[in-house]
Each structure stands twice: as C-alpha cells, then as structure tokens.
Design a protein around this motif. Structure first.
Motif, mmCIF file in Angstrom:
data_model
loop_
_atom_site.group_PDB
_atom_site.id
_atom_site.type_symbol
_atom_site.label_atom_id
_atom_site.label_comp_id
_atom_site.label_asym_id
_atom_site.label_seq_id
_atom_site.Cartn_x
_atom_site.Cartn_y
_atom_site.Cartn_z
ATOM 1 N N MET A 228 53.104 9.252 67.673
ATOM 2 C CA MET A 228 52.189 9.553 66.574
ATOM 3 C C MET A 228 51.416 10.848 66.813
ATOM 4 O O MET A 228 51.142 11.604 65.874
ATOM 5 C CB MET A 228 51.212 8.389 66.371
ATOM 6 N N ALA A 229 51.098 11.129 68.068
ATOM 7 C CA ALA A 229 50.293 12.316 68.382
ATOM 8 C C ALA A 229 51.105 13.598 68.377
ATOM 9 O O ALA A 229 50.625 14.650 67.912
ATOM 10 C CB ALA A 229 49.618 12.141 69.747
ATOM 11 N N GLN A 230 52.366 13.539 68.868
ATOM 12 C CA GLN A 230 53.073 14.791 69.110
ATOM 13 C C GLN A 230 54.435 14.904 68.421
ATOM 14 O O GLN A 230 55.021 15.987 68.403
ATOM 15 C CB GLN A 230 53.269 14.989 70.619
ATOM 16 N N VAL A 231 54.946 13.813 67.869
ATOM 17 C CA VAL A 231 56.266 13.854 67.233
ATOM 18 C C VAL A 231 56.177 13.661 65.727
ATOM 19 O O VAL A 231 56.702 14.473 64.953
ATOM 20 C CB VAL A 231 57.210 12.800 67.853
ATOM 21 N N MET A 232 55.491 12.632 65.273
ATOM 22 C CA MET A 232 55.457 12.331 63.847
ATOM 23 C C MET A 232 54.833 13.438 62.989
ATOM 24 O O MET A 232 55.193 13.570 61.811
ATOM 25 C CB MET A 232 54.730 11.001 63.602
ATOM 26 N N PRO A 233 53.924 14.272 63.512
ATOM 27 C CA PRO A 233 53.459 15.389 62.682
ATOM 28 C C PRO A 233 54.595 16.317 62.230
ATOM 29 O O PRO A 233 54.491 16.947 61.169
ATOM 30 C CB PRO A 233 52.477 16.123 63.613
ATOM 31 N N HIS A 234 55.689 16.368 62.993
ATOM 32 C CA HIS A 234 56.842 17.179 62.599
ATOM 33 C C HIS A 234 57.666 16.500 61.500
ATOM 34 O O HIS A 234 58.605 17.105 60.963
ATOM 35 C CB HIS A 234 57.732 17.445 63.813
ATOM 36 N N GLY A 304 63.866 5.871 71.567
ATOM 37 C CA GLY A 304 64.373 5.968 72.932
ATOM 38 C C GLY A 304 64.134 7.333 73.538
ATOM 39 O O GLY A 304 63.802 7.448 74.727
ATOM 40 N N ARG A 305 64.301 8.374 72.749
ATOM 41 C CA ARG A 305 64.055 9.732 73.263
ATOM 42 C C ARG A 305 62.571 9.957 73.538
ATOM 43 O O ARG A 305 62.203 10.645 74.493
ATOM 44 C CB ARG A 305 64.600 10.767 72.285
ATOM 45 N N VAL A 306 61.713 9.366 72.720
ATOM 46 C CA VAL A 306 60.266 9.458 72.981
ATOM 47 C C VAL A 306 59.923 8.714 74.265
ATOM 48 O O VAL A 306 59.124 9.195 75.084
ATOM 49 C CB VAL A 306 59.471 8.901 71.779
ATOM 50 N N GLU A 307 60.516 7.542 74.456
ATOM 51 C CA GLU A 307 60.284 6.783 75.686
ATOM 52 C C GLU A 307 60.714 7.589 76.909
ATOM 53 O O GLU A 307 59.997 7.652 77.924
ATOM 54 C CB GLU A 307 61.046 5.464 75.638
ATOM 55 N N GLU A 308 61.874 8.224 76.847
ATOM 56 C CA GLU A 308 62.340 9.059 77.956
ATOM 57 C C GLU A 308 61.373 10.208 78.209
ATOM 58 O O GLU A 308 61.101 10.572 79.363
ATOM 59 C CB GLU A 308 63.738 9.599 77.645
ATOM 60 N N ALA A 309 60.846 10.780 77.131
ATOM 61 C CA ALA A 309 59.883 11.876 77.275
ATOM 62 C C ALA A 309 58.602 11.397 77.951
ATOM 63 O O ALA A 309 58.035 12.098 78.803
ATOM 64 C CB ALA A 309 59.569 12.459 75.898
ATOM 65 N N SER A 314 55.298 11.736 83.272
ATOM 66 C CA SER A 314 54.650 11.223 84.484
ATOM 67 C C SER A 314 54.871 12.166 85.661
ATOM 68 O O SER A 314 54.121 12.122 86.642
ATOM 69 C CB SER A 314 55.197 9.832 84.825
ATOM 70 N N GLU A 315 55.900 12.991 85.574
ATOM 71 C CA GLU A 315 56.237 13.925 86.653
ATOM 72 C C GLU A 315 55.924 15.369 86.304
ATOM 73 O O GLU A 315 55.724 16.196 87.189
ATOM 74 C CB GLU A 315 57.732 13.800 86.993
ATOM 75 N N GLU A 316 55.909 15.717 85.026
ATOM 76 C CA GLU A 316 55.742 17.105 84.600
ATOM 77 C C GLU A 316 54.588 17.205 83.608
ATOM 78 O O GLU A 316 54.294 16.266 82.882
ATOM 79 C CB GLU A 316 57.038 17.612 83.955
ATOM 80 N N SER A 317 53.965 18.367 83.566
ATOM 81 C CA SER A 317 52.823 18.563 82.670
ATOM 82 C C SER A 317 53.250 18.968 81.269
ATOM 83 O O SER A 317 52.477 18.837 80.313
ATOM 84 C CB SER A 317 51.880 19.625 83.236
ATOM 85 N N GLU A 318 54.507 19.451 81.127
ATOM 86 C CA GLU A 318 54.995 19.881 79.816
ATOM 87 C C GLU A 318 56.510 19.755 79.780
ATOM 88 O O GLU A 318 57.196 20.102 80.744
ATOM 89 C CB GLU A 318 54.587 21.331 79.536
ATOM 90 N N ILE A 332 60.735 20.006 70.461
ATOM 91 C CA ILE A 332 59.277 19.854 70.345
ATOM 92 C C ILE A 332 58.653 19.917 71.736
ATOM 93 O O ILE A 332 59.120 19.254 72.669
ATOM 94 C CB ILE A 332 58.939 18.497 69.693
ATOM 95 N N THR A 333 57.615 20.708 71.881
ATOM 96 C CA THR A 333 56.892 20.780 73.146
ATOM 97 C C THR A 333 55.897 19.625 73.238
ATOM 98 O O THR A 333 55.051 19.450 72.354
ATOM 99 C CB THR A 333 56.132 22.115 73.272
ATOM 100 N N LEU A 334 56.035 18.844 74.303
ATOM 101 C CA LEU A 334 55.122 17.730 74.555
ATOM 102 C C LEU A 334 54.344 18.024 75.829
ATOM 103 O O LEU A 334 54.929 18.482 76.820
ATOM 104 C CB LEU A 334 55.888 16.412 74.719
ATOM 105 N N THR A 335 53.056 17.757 75.833
ATOM 106 C CA THR A 335 52.236 18.006 77.017
ATOM 107 C C THR A 335 51.586 16.728 77.515
ATOM 108 O O THR A 335 51.241 15.836 76.716
ATOM 109 C CB THR A 335 51.133 19.045 76.719
#
Length: 419
Positions: A228-234, A304-309, A314-318, A332-335
């Motif tokens: 909802m925060a980073q994917v659905m706005p697209h 599923g792709r959001v879950e993988e992201a 947990s390991e990367e900042s972006e 989409i860039t996720l942070t």
C-alpha cells in the motif's frame, strides 16, 4: 509397534509437520526434500487435480487455468470462513478448502510413518482474533472440525510459542528464563517460559509458563503495508478523481494487497467497480494497471513479488521491484526507510504486547536470559529492534525460522498422548 503421534503447524504462510515415533522426533518432508511447505493450494481447472505448496504456486505462475488459495489460516475466526467460492463446477466454503489442505498434510504424515496417525497436536496462535473470545473459540473449533473431517480422532491444541519453547529447550544446559518470540505470517506471539534439561522431561509444564500473550499482526500484514505504501500508488491508489474532490476508493487496492482477499476481485462485480473507478480517475492510465492485474489474474503473483521484496529489504536499504507482466511500468524503487514507516504502527503494537508479556510474568526484564526467535518475520530489522530494546543483556538465539514450532508440537504430542 511404538505409539506414533504428530504435531501440525498450519501457518498463514508456511506449514510443517512433526512426527514422533520410537522415541525420536523429526520433521516430515512435505514436498520433495523440503520439510517446510508454503500454505498454498491450487485447483487446476485443466486436469481437475489439486496441487499444494511450491507446486501450487508454480502452476499458478505458469499461467495454468485454475484457482490459487493462500493465507487460508487468516480466515479462521472471520466471517469469510463460511463464504463460498467457485472452483470450476464446484462451490466450496473456505472451511472445506482448509480441510482439503489439512488432509494433504495428514496424507504426507502417514506416508512418512507408514501407518495411520490418529493423535495430533495442532498449533494455534495465542489469539486467532484479538479481544474477541467468542471468535477466537470459533476459529479453534473450525480448525478442529477440519482435522476431524480428515480422519484425526484425538486432537489437542498447543500455543505456537510454547511449542517453540519446547524445541528450544532441547539445546539448553541449565535452567533459565527464556522469552520465545514467534512472529509468523499472521500473528506475533510471546511467551516467557522457565526451561531446563530437567524440566524438559516433565509431561506437565503449566507452572513453567510465566506469561503467554499475542497480537494478530504478522508477515502478511507487513506485505500489505509495504504494498500500500510503495506499490499501489503506481496503480492509482491515493490519486484523485478528475473533478479533484476526493481520492479514488481504496477498497480494491486493499484487497489486491491482502493475500486472502485477492480472489474476491475475480468476479464481474469487482471488475465493474474497477471500470467505474477508471472512469472517475484523474489518471486513468494508472488504474489500467490494476485492471490488467485483475483481468490476467496476476494478483497472487504481485503479492508474491512484494513478499520477496520485503524479505530483501531485511538485508538491503533499497531494492528494485520488477513487474514484467506490466510492460508500461518500470521497476519500482522500494526503500527500507519507507517500509519502516509503513509498518511502524504495527510494530508499535508488537512493542506494547511485549511490555504486557513482561508485566504478566511478574519478572524484571533483566531476568530474561535468552530471547529465542522463530517465525519468518523475526528477520525484519525494525521488528528485532522493537523486541531487543527491552532485553539489552539477554542472549539472542535464532531457532529454525520455520521448523521450530512443528518440531515442538511433535514433542508435546509424544508427552500428552503417552499411554
């Protein structure tokens, strides 16, 4: 033949089955060599067969005509349990679908044991439903009914964090107080338990459980909040109508971001609503994307792709999230920073529940010798910090992220069904 008993950890995201026979406890390989199986069920419309776990997800992502069901545990204790869904020529309730999945776990258990297994301890969260005892009891009753319908005759329940404590206890060398943190796909559960090699031999452990609390927050909630925060706005979420007077309705976006609600979008009524939203939208091209996902029935693939992201964050900042089934949408860039903000309220509720656990136990935080983590969502950095800030002097032990509960349930079964 020695007595055989089992424990089933039917999880929101993953499931395991433990087996105790001839004094030995082990996890059952459920799918190939894997003892952990995704809690997924796919009804194949081409061959009229049902597929489970990784196979279910693979059939879905390969574009096979059918219906994928995930996060079934989340419907326990809700009005959805009695709802019906169309599966080709059949109409099934979610209760019946849940029973089919439990039946598959039983089949794999009996293939591994070589005989019928009648005795089982089923894991359950501390609360299926927060602050609603009637709904919570109904959820357990529904799970018991599903197990009975598949041939189990003697069914007991154990709290999942207690089962994890029994698993952890196998490695301790002295008496200590342990906080067991079990954060899975649907719930966050906490137990403060007195453990020791001597206490591990006892069949009754009620007095060793100092506190046991939980809250209905888990990995699927974090998936939804990230989406909802980073994917659905697209896809148009948060944008306005063309007259500028209001934002577009949020319901379809919420459903698409919520594992157990995705199938509710696959009907004519939902599609008509999406087309009406597009007509009213100031940016109809964005709404075209959610329409495309629903038309192509790509909702579970998106989730599923959001879950993988989420796991990668947990390991990367972006990171970059690619959605190749939408050709007009660049990765989409996720942070992690934005993800942390999205889940902050849920993590705050987890923090409050931890404080309540300590208070209920009647012990000072510095008496907790070990914090034992299990469950897939304990790897999220913000979640771990929320837990550990209460116990800065405690040792930190990471258990089998997905197998500790199933193993502990089988240990519990071997004691409670002992003749």
């Amino acid at each position: 033949m020695s007595h055989i008993s089992a424990g089933i950890d039917f999880g929101t995201s993953n499931s395991t089955v433990g087996l105790t026979a001839q004094g030995s406890t082990r996890l059952v390989p459920l799918e190939g060599g894997h003892s952990v199986m995704p809690s997924a069920l796919f009804f194949n419309f081409d061959d009229d067969c049902s597929y489970f776990g990784r196979s279910a997800v693979a059939h879905y992502t390969d574009g096979v005509d059918g219906r994928l069901m995930r996060a079934l545990k989340s419907v326990l204790g809700t009005s959805l349990i009695g709802e019906k869904t169309r599966v080709k020529a059949r109409t099934l309730t979610f209760s019946q679908i849940l029973a089919i999945y439990i039946g598959h776990l039983k089949k794999r258990l009996e293939q591994e044991s070589g005989c019928e297994v009648a005795d089982v301890v089923l894991g359950r969260p501390v609360h299926f439903v927060d602050e609603d005892e009637a709904a919570d009891r109904k959820a357990q009753d529904e799970l018991e009914k599903a197990a009975l319908s598949q041939g189990f005759r003697n069914i007991l329940f154990q709290y999942e964090p207690i089962a994890a404590a029994l698993s952890y206890e196998q490695r301790v060398t002295r008496e200590e107080l342990a906080l067991v943190v079990d954060i899975g796909g649907g719930t966050s559960d906490f137990s403060i338990v007195r453990v020791s090699p001597e206490r591990a031999k006892a069949s009754e452990r009620k007095n060793d459980i100092l506190a046991n609390t939980g809250v209905h927050i888990g990995g699927t909630d974090f998936d939804r909040q990230l989406s909802m925060a980073q994917v659905m706005p697209h896809f148009g979420y948060g944008t306005r109508t063309k007259d500028g007077k209001r934002e577009l309705p949020s319901g379809p976006y919420f459903d698409l971001a919520t594992w157990q609600m995705i199938n509710m979008l696959y009907n004519n009524k939902a599609m008509a609503e999406l087309r009406e939203i597009r007509y009213e939208a100031a940016e109809p091209g964005l709404v075209d994307r959610i329409i495309a996902v629903v038309e192509q029935r790509r909702g579970h693939e998106l989730a599923g792709r959001v879950e993988e992201a989420k796991i990668k964050l947990s390991e990367e900042s972006e990171i970059k999230l690619a959605l190749p089934f939408l050709s007009d949408l660049a990765p989409i860039t996720l942070t992690r920073e934005t993800f942390d903000t999205a889940i902050a309220r849920s993590v705050g509720r987890i923090r409050t529940t931890i404080a309540a656990t300590v208070e209920a136990a009647g012990v000072a935080p510095d008496r907790i010798g070990t914090v034992f983590f299990t469950g897939g969502s304990t790897g999220i950095p913000l979640v771990r910090r929320a837990v550990l800030e209460f116990f800065p002097g405690a040792a930190v032990v990471d258990g089998d992220m997905f197998g500790s509960v199933g193993f502990g349930l089988a240990l519990d079964a071997s004691r409670r069904f002992r003749s």
